[in-house]
Design an enzyme around this catalytic site. Structure first.
Site, PDB file in Angstrom:
ATOM      1  N   GLU A 306      -6.192  -8.526   6.168  1.00 31.19           N
ATOM      2  CA  GLU A 306      -4.825  -8.977   5.856  1.00 31.19           C
ATOM      3  C   GLU A 306      -3.824  -7.991   6.436  1.00 31.19           C
ATOM      4  OE1 GLU A 306      -4.624 -10.371   1.549  1.00 31.19           O
ATOM      5  OE2 GLU A 306      -6.694  -9.718   1.703  1.00 31.19           O
ATOM      6  N   GLU A 315      -6.753  -0.578   3.556  1.00 33.94           N
ATOM      7  CA  GLU A 315      -6.368  -1.784   2.809  1.00 33.94           C
ATOM      8  C   GLU A 315      -6.325  -3.027   3.702  1.00 33.94           C
ATOM      9  OE1 GLU A 315      -5.709  -2.357  -0.488  1.00 33.94           O
ATOM     10  OE2 GLU A 315      -6.525  -0.352  -0.839  1.00 33.94           O
TER      11      GLU A 315
END
Ligand SMILES: *[C@@H]1O[C@H](CO)[C@@H](O)[C@H](O)[C@H]1NC(C)=O
Length: 334
Positions: A306, A315
């Site tokens: 993402e 992340e």
């Protein structure tokens, strides 16, 4: 004839041991280049991924899931918890908007009231009321019982997690009331379990093999004599120990998030991500040392890399797939 009998026995054995249960994958959507909901659902199906978790009610995704049979963990946004806790009417309207138009065509299995809610705030102490109002709203809509209401917590709701048998729920102590309630409804506690962060932050005491399901390390829990060969089981059993001390030993633990980044930071590599995630997948349907007969249900994080996730580079590198839908590394989901 013999072959057929063996086949039947094989199928029975699979059912009895829970080995048919497949994996869930979290469908995070913090990216501006992700595939359409239809393509995402098609990718789940073609890979044999039987369960999906979403973090808020996205009607386009739910529409794409209709008729697929894919089990869905539907999240309540953290920002909606106070409102749902404060009024039965707002819970009824949430169910009318986000559940009734879709269920049972969309196979909603759990509703999670919040994800990793900050522990020391008023939102945390409102989770239980929001759960109860949603349960009443589901009952009023005639769909209670089928959809279980719970909440997703981080592992830091417990403290003293080593050895696992010593773990208890941490203060501020809003968790015991939640888990006692779950014991009465039969809903599981949803827990995000990340050996990656434990390893990253304590490489002195934790070996990479132990954190990634590789052989070579055994850790004995002197509290009960149980022996662990991987950190994941030790973390899940720490939750089991805390549930026991809170007098809610019957509450099942479902791992609502787990994963390992393939790039972007300490120990983040394709090799480690593949070893860890395949380890979790191979573990699904089996038990832990403390609860050997409780088949594990788990949701891996995440389907896609993402590109708009904030925070450290890792992340943005937890995905199994690039937005192009090509795999980041080989993995077998079933
Ligand atoms: C809904 O999902 C659950 C969990 O994957 C599965 O066991 C069940 O068979 C599904 N139900 C339907 C009607 O497909």
């Amino acid at each position: 004839m013999l072959a057929r009998a063996l086949l039947v026995i094989g199928v029975l054995a699979t059912i009895l041991t829970g080995g048919v249960q497949s994996i869930g994958v979290c469908n995070g959507m913090i990216g501006n280049d992700l595939p359409s909901p239809q393509d995402v659902v098609q990718l789940y199906r073609s890979k044999g991924i039987s369960n999906m978790r979403i973090y808020a009610p996205h009607s386009d995704v739910m529409e794409a899931l209709r008729g697929s049979g894919i089990g869905l963990v539907l999240g309540v946004d953290n920002g909606d918890i106070l409102g749902l806790a404060a009024s039965q009417a707002s819970a009824a309207s949430w169910v009318q908007t986000n559940v009734s138009p879709f269920y049972p065509g969309v196979n909603i299995t759990y509703i999670s009231v919040g994800n990793e809610v900050q522990q020391d705030g008023v939102v945390a102490t409102s989770i239980l009321s929001a759960m109860q109002n949603l349960e009443a709203a589901l009952a009023a809509a005639g769909i209670s019982g089928h959809i279980k209401v719970s909440t997703c917590v981080r592992l830091d709701v417990i403290t003293n997690s080593f050895p696992p048998s010593m773990a208890t729920f941490a203060k501020p102590n809003y968790m015991p009331n939640i888990v006692l309630h779950l014991a009465t409804t039969g809903a599981p506690l949803l827990v995000n379990v990340y050996p990656y962060f434990a390893y990253r932050d304590n490489q002195k005491d934790i070996s990479l093999n132990y954190a990634t399901f590789q052989p070579g390390t055994t850790v004995r829990d002197d509290g009960n004599g149980l022996v662990y060969t991987n950190l994941f089981d030790a973390m899940v059993d720490a939750i089991h120990a805390a549930l026991e001390k809170a007098k809610a030993p019957s509450v099942r633990v479902v791992v609502s998030e787990s994963g390992w980044p393939s790039a972007g930071g300490t120990a983040a590599s394709v090799q480690n991500a593949q070893a860890y995630n395949q380890g979790v997948i191979n573990h699904v349907g089996k038990g832990t040392p403390k609860k050997p007969d409780e088949p594990l249900e788990a949701y891996l994080f995440a389907m896609f890399n993402e590109n708009q996730k904030p925070g450290e580079l890792t992340e943005r590198n937890f995905g199994f797939f690039y937005p192009s839908q090509s795999p980041v590394y080989p993995i077998t989901f079933k």
